[in-house]
Enzyme design. Structure first.
Site, PDB file in Angstrom:
ATOM      1  N   GLY A  48      55.710  39.316 118.860  1.00 37.63           N
ATOM      2  CA  GLY A  48      56.860  40.207 118.663  1.00 37.63           C
ATOM      3  C   GLY A  48      56.648  41.657 119.051  1.00 37.63           C
ATOM      4  O   GLY A  48      57.151  42.127 120.072  1.00 37.63           O
ATOM      5  N   GLY A  49      55.897  42.380 118.225  1.00 44.11           N
ATOM      6  CA  GLY A  49      55.757  43.815 118.423  1.00 44.11           C
ATOM      7  C   GLY A  49      55.116  44.204 119.745  1.00 44.11           C
ATOM      8  O   GLY A  49      55.261  45.335 120.210  1.00 44.11           O
ATOM      9  N   LYS A  64      59.511  47.815 118.898  1.00 41.16           N
ATOM     10  CA  LYS A  64      58.656  48.978 118.654  1.00 41.16           C
ATOM     11  C   LYS A  64      58.472  49.819 119.927  1.00 41.16           C
ATOM     12  O   LYS A  64      58.412  51.040 119.862  1.00 41.16           O
ATOM     13  CB  LYS A  64      57.290  48.538 118.142  1.00 41.16           C
ATOM     14  CG  LYS A  64      57.333  47.634 116.942  1.00 41.16           C
ATOM     15  CD  LYS A  64      57.888  48.292 115.708  1.00 41.16           C
ATOM     16  CE  LYS A  64      57.722  47.341 114.529  1.00 41.16           C
ATOM     17  NZ  LYS A  64      58.264  47.805 113.290  1.00 41.16           N
ATOM     18  N   HIS A  97      60.830  54.723 111.841  1.00 42.71           N
ATOM     19  CA  HIS A  97      60.481  53.379 111.365  1.00 42.71           C
ATOM     20  C   HIS A  97      61.058  53.215 109.956  1.00 42.71           C
ATOM     21  O   HIS A  97      60.333  53.265 108.964  1.00 42.71           O
ATOM     22  CB  HIS A  97      58.948  53.271 111.346  1.00 42.71           C
ATOM     23  CG  HIS A  97      58.435  51.886 111.134  1.00 42.71           C
ATOM     24  ND1 HIS A  97      57.194  51.643 110.602  1.00 42.71           N
ATOM     25  CD2 HIS A  97      58.969  50.676 111.388  1.00 42.71           C
ATOM     26  CE1 HIS A  97      56.986  50.337 110.546  1.00 42.71           C
ATOM     27  NE2 HIS A  97      58.048  49.723 111.006  1.00 42.71           N
ATOM     28  N   GLY A 106      57.517  45.702 102.589  1.00 42.77           N
ATOM     29  CA  GLY A 106      58.728  45.376 101.841  1.00 42.77           C
ATOM     30  C   GLY A 106      59.991  46.095 102.295  1.00 42.77           C
ATOM     31  O   GLY A 106      60.942  46.176 101.525  1.00 42.77           O
ATOM     32  N   THR A 144      62.169  45.023 104.493  1.00 38.14           N
ATOM     33  CA  THR A 144      63.250  44.036 104.575  1.00 38.14           C
ATOM     34  C   THR A 144      63.758  43.691 103.175  1.00 38.14           C
ATOM     35  O   THR A 144      64.961  43.611 102.946  1.00 38.14           O
ATOM     36  CB  THR A 144      62.762  42.778 105.325  1.00 38.14           C
ATOM     37  OG1 THR A 144      62.223  43.194 106.583  1.00 38.14           O
ATOM     38  CG2 THR A 144      63.894  41.802 105.557  1.00 38.14           C
ATOM     39  N   ASP A 202      64.369  47.911 109.834  1.00 36.75           N
ATOM     40  CA  ASP A 202      63.109  48.323 110.452  1.00 36.75           C
ATOM     41  C   ASP A 202      63.163  49.652 111.214  1.00 36.75           C
ATOM     42  O   ASP A 202      62.196  50.384 111.221  1.00 36.75           O
ATOM     43  CB  ASP A 202      62.619  47.227 111.409  1.00 36.75           C
ATOM     44  CG  ASP A 202      61.153  47.363 111.775  1.00 36.75           C
ATOM     45  OD1 ASP A 202      60.355  47.746 110.914  1.00 36.75           O
ATOM     46  OD2 ASP A 202      60.807  47.093 112.942  1.00 36.75           O
ATOM     47  N   ARG A 248      56.584  35.066 110.971  1.00 35.67           N
ATOM     48  CA  ARG A 248      57.821  35.848 111.022  1.00 35.67           C
ATOM     49  C   ARG A 248      59.057  34.982 111.192  1.00 35.67           C
ATOM     50  O   ARG A 248      58.998  33.897 111.753  1.00 35.67           O
ATOM     51  CB  ARG A 248      57.746  36.804 112.228  1.00 35.67           C
ATOM     52  CG  ARG A 248      56.625  37.837 112.136  1.00 35.67           C
ATOM     53  CD  ARG A 248      57.124  39.102 111.529  1.00 35.67           C
ATOM     54  NE  ARG A 248      56.050  40.022 111.166  1.00 35.67           N
ATOM     55  CZ  ARG A 248      56.288  41.273 110.769  1.00 35.67           C
ATOM     56  NH1 ARG A 248      57.519  41.737 110.708  1.00 35.67           N
ATOM     57  NH2 ARG A 248      55.297  42.057 110.415  1.00 35.67           N
ATOM     58  N   ASN A 276      64.047  47.717  91.814  1.00 34.06           N
ATOM     59  CA  ASN A 276      63.949  49.002  92.513  1.00 34.06           C
ATOM     60  C   ASN A 276      65.282  49.752  92.476  1.00 34.06           C
ATOM     61  O   ASN A 276      65.340  50.954  92.711  1.00 34.06           O
ATOM     62  CB  ASN A 276      63.492  48.799  93.956  1.00 34.06           C
ATOM     63  CG  ASN A 276      62.057  48.304  94.032  1.00 34.06           C
ATOM     64  OD1 ASN A 276      61.294  48.463  93.077  1.00 34.06           O
ATOM     65  ND2 ASN A 276      61.685  47.692  95.144  1.00 34.06           N
TER      66      ASN A 276
HETATM   67  O1  SAT Z   1      55.499  45.057 115.307  1.00 33.30           O
HETATM   68  S1  SAT Z   1      56.424  44.057 114.847  1.00 33.30           S
HETATM   69  O2  SAT Z   1      57.772  44.496 115.105  1.00 33.30           O
HETATM   70  O3  SAT Z   1      56.168  42.804 115.499  1.00 33.30           O
HETATM   71  C1  SAT Z   1      56.265  43.848 113.172  1.00 33.30           C
HETATM   72  C2  SAT Z   1      55.884  45.085 112.499  1.00 33.30           C
HETATM   73  O4  SAT Z   1      54.720  45.479 112.580  1.00 33.30           O
HETATM   74  O5  SAT Z   1      56.739  45.725 111.855  1.00 33.30           O
HETATM   75 MN    MN Z   2      58.231  47.561 111.302  1.00 35.18          MN
END
Ligand code: SAT
Ligand code: MN
Length: 596
Positions: free
Chosen positions: A207-208, A215, A235, A260, A262, A286, A382, A509
């Site tokens: 992913g990232g 990212k 971020h 956390g 999400t 994110d 994920r 929270n």
């Molecule tokens: O980098 S990712 O978007 O794959 C996941 C993360 O680190 O937040």
């Molecule tokens: Mn992230």
């Protein structure tokens, strides 16, 4: 070549067409396919992926539209040590990034990209980050030889024809070139060229590292563009909070990966709050892009279109909305597969609602049984799910004008020292608080897990340029904003002497959030402490929560010696920046020392 020509001819923008043509020459794919983003295309991609082993179809009765993907076991997280900011001078990257001279990086990566798509299909993926028509929306085009990446980009971004419409004849798009190559960690490079609005990523399908809209574009490249153009890429999650009396506010919050965000973005208020009509809605989990509007209000959008969330620990206690979100049209990566009697598959992970299976196939393809001593799902496994699956999606999630931000929250994962919540005295102090947060590292990046590192604004791995200029940009943004959001620091992760979390977290929270919003309205009491404004234990609403007052006191306690050690460990950041540290930072630090 005529097939390639036909694909090229279907690209309506001549600048993109010319660039794709160059990439075809370099990468030499067998086939070129330009994505249109339709449902039919998606279905075809999944069908093809199931035939070639990229995807495994999950039980479609239980999980309609859901598929499983397993990545190479050597390729399960971001690789910060192989991520580079490239340009003509080292000063562009600054002390917190890996720098690579752009000419050298291009030369090295050209040798890797040359011929790398022989025998493969090149997918051309046009996409938009941000609601269509938003002043901040940005177009990118990703070229990739990974079907998994093409499909995932279709979930995480507004992908296909819509991007050509947004781009028109303009040459303003981010060139994102990606190949999994042979997925060898020795030949893995994630390179950003902010001055060229370009990303070259080779050797990873994770992913990232590979979904370049995320990212790479929306944080590293966008943070650089934001600094040049006077806006911010952060971020952060973005949520709406309605108090039952018709008052609605929006909150942005920065936490490092896998801390956390999400869960917080999808928080469900406890019963007491629900009874009073409180509601939390999600805009993003994110990334946010923020700018000051013509009235000097800070507004925010979520550039993404889906969620790429950590699976283990996702259950109906930690995040009921996420559980609902991932019941359909979701890709599960690196969780465990459970073979069912009818020959189909289900998924499973540690700390899920589903009972532990008697037998499963672990994330790495090996056999798994309870108590076998290894994890069934990878800790960084994920889900990739469309944001429209979220039952609590905020109605403004697609609003090009974004939403006004009332509060900014910074947080980290800290077992000691940092109290549950405090408020910065003002914007400048808030920037200092955000810039100096530390967090214990997680499985989202390759490397040691659980060590405290300084993570300015939870952006350490994502600032696409010099951290000195990034911090200065934060200070400067103050001048554009007439009534700046209040800034807070939270820590859900403080532990007691027995090593147990003291705060219940998750939905609870909400109690901290209520105090935060009341502070923004000047409606809540706080006392001055060396760290900032803090609620007295009685200022946090504890109705319906069984937490003994001593624990609450401990959660909020400030130990002067611990804070002094904290100051010392901030040296890490101050030493790195040396003489480049903005003077506001040095001043704030001295003020804190004198308050202690
Ligand atoms: O980098 S990712 O978007 O794959 C996941 C993360 O680190 O937040
Ligand atoms: Mn992230």
């Amino acid at each position: 070549m005529s097939e390639h020509q036909a694909a090229l001819a279907s690209i309506p923008n001549e600048h993109v067409r010319r660039w794709v043509e160059e990439c075809i020459k370099m990468c030499q794919p067998d086939k070129v396919y330009v994505c249109d983003g339709t449902k039919e295309e998606r279905a075809r991609f999944f069908k093809e992926g199931c035939e070639t082993g990229v995807f495994i179809e999950l039980n479609q009765k239980k999980l309609p539209g859901c598929y499983y993907h397993r990545s190479n076991p050597n390729d399960v997280a971001r690789v910060e040590h192989l991520t580079f900011i490239c340009g003509p001078t080292e000063d562009l990257a600054g002390p917190t990034n890996n720098y690579w001279n752009d000419k050298e990086a291009y030369a090295k990566l050209k040798t890797l990209f040359t011929g790398c798509m022989k025998g493969r299909t090149m997918y051309v993926v046009p996409f938009v980050m941000g609601p269509i028509g938003s002043p901040l929306a940005k177009v990118g085009v990703e070229i990739t030889d990974s079907l998994y990446v093409a499909v995932s980009m279709g979930i995480m971004t507004r992908m296909g024809k819509v991007a050509w419409q947004q781009l028109g004849d303009s040459d303003e798009f981010t060139e994102c070139l990606h190949s999994v190559g042979d997925c060898n960690p020795e030949r893995r490079y994630i390179c950003h060229f902010p001055l060229d609005n370009r990303i070259w990523s080779f050797g990873s399908g994770y992913g990232g590292n590979a979904l370049l809209g995320k990212k790479c574009l929306s944080l590293r490249i966008a943070s650089f563009l934001g600094q040049q153009q006077g806006w911010m890429a952060e971020h952060m999650l973005l949520m709406g909070v309605e108090d039952g009396k018709g008052d609605k506010n929006y909150v942005a919050a920065a936490f490092p990966s896998a801390c956390g965000k999400t869960n917080f973005a999808m928080l469900i208020p406890p019963q007491k709050y629900a009874n009073e009509g409180w509601k939390v809605t999600t805009l993003g989990d994110d990334i946010v892009w923020m700018w000051a509007d013509e009235n000097g209000r800070l507004r925010a959008i979520n550039p993404e279109y889906g969620y790429f969330g950590v699976v283990p620990g996702t259950n109906s206690r930690s995040n009921p909305n996420a559980v609902k979100t991932i019941q359909k049209d979701t890709i599960y990566t690196n969780v465990a597969l459970v073979p069912l009697e009818d020959g189909t598959y289900d998924v499973w992970w540690e700390d899920s609602d589903m009972p532990e299976p008697k037998k499963a196939i672990a994330w790495d393809g090996s056999e798994w049984t309870p108590g076998c001593g290894k994890k069934a799902a990878h800790p960084n496994s994920r889900f990739t799910a469309p944001m429209h699956n979220n039952p609590a999606l905020d109605p403004a999630a697609e609003d090009p004008a974004g939403v006004p931000v009332s509060a900014i929250i910074f947080g980290g994962r800290r077992s000691k020292t940092i109290p549950l919540v405090y408020q910065a005295f003002n914007w400048i102090h808030g920037v200092y608080v955000g810039a100096t947060i530390g967090s214990e590292t997680t499985a989202a990046a390759t490397g040691q897990v659980g060590v405290v590192r300084r993570d300015p604004m939870a952006m350490l791995p994502f600032i696409g340029y010099n951290v000195r200029d990034y911090l200065t940009h934060w200070f400067k943004m103050r001048k554009k904003i007439s009534d700046p959001p209040r800034i807070f620091c939270v820590n859900w992760f403080r532990k007691n002497d027995q090593g147990k979390f003291m705060w219940p977290g998750f939905g609870e929270n909400m109690r901290v959030l209520e105090w935060i919003l009341n502070r923004c309205k000047g409606r809540a009491y706080a006392q001055e402490t060396p760290l900032g404004w803090m609620p007295r234990p009685e200022d946090i609403n504890m109705d319906g929560l069984d937490l003994d007052p001593k624990t609450m006191q401990e959660l909020q306690s400030i130990n002067a010696d611990d804070v002094k050690s904290e100051l010392l460990s901030q040296q890490e950041l101050f030493l790195k920046l040396g003489g480049d540290m903005p003077k506001e930072m040095i001043f704030q630090r001295e003020l804190l020392i004198s308050r202690l």
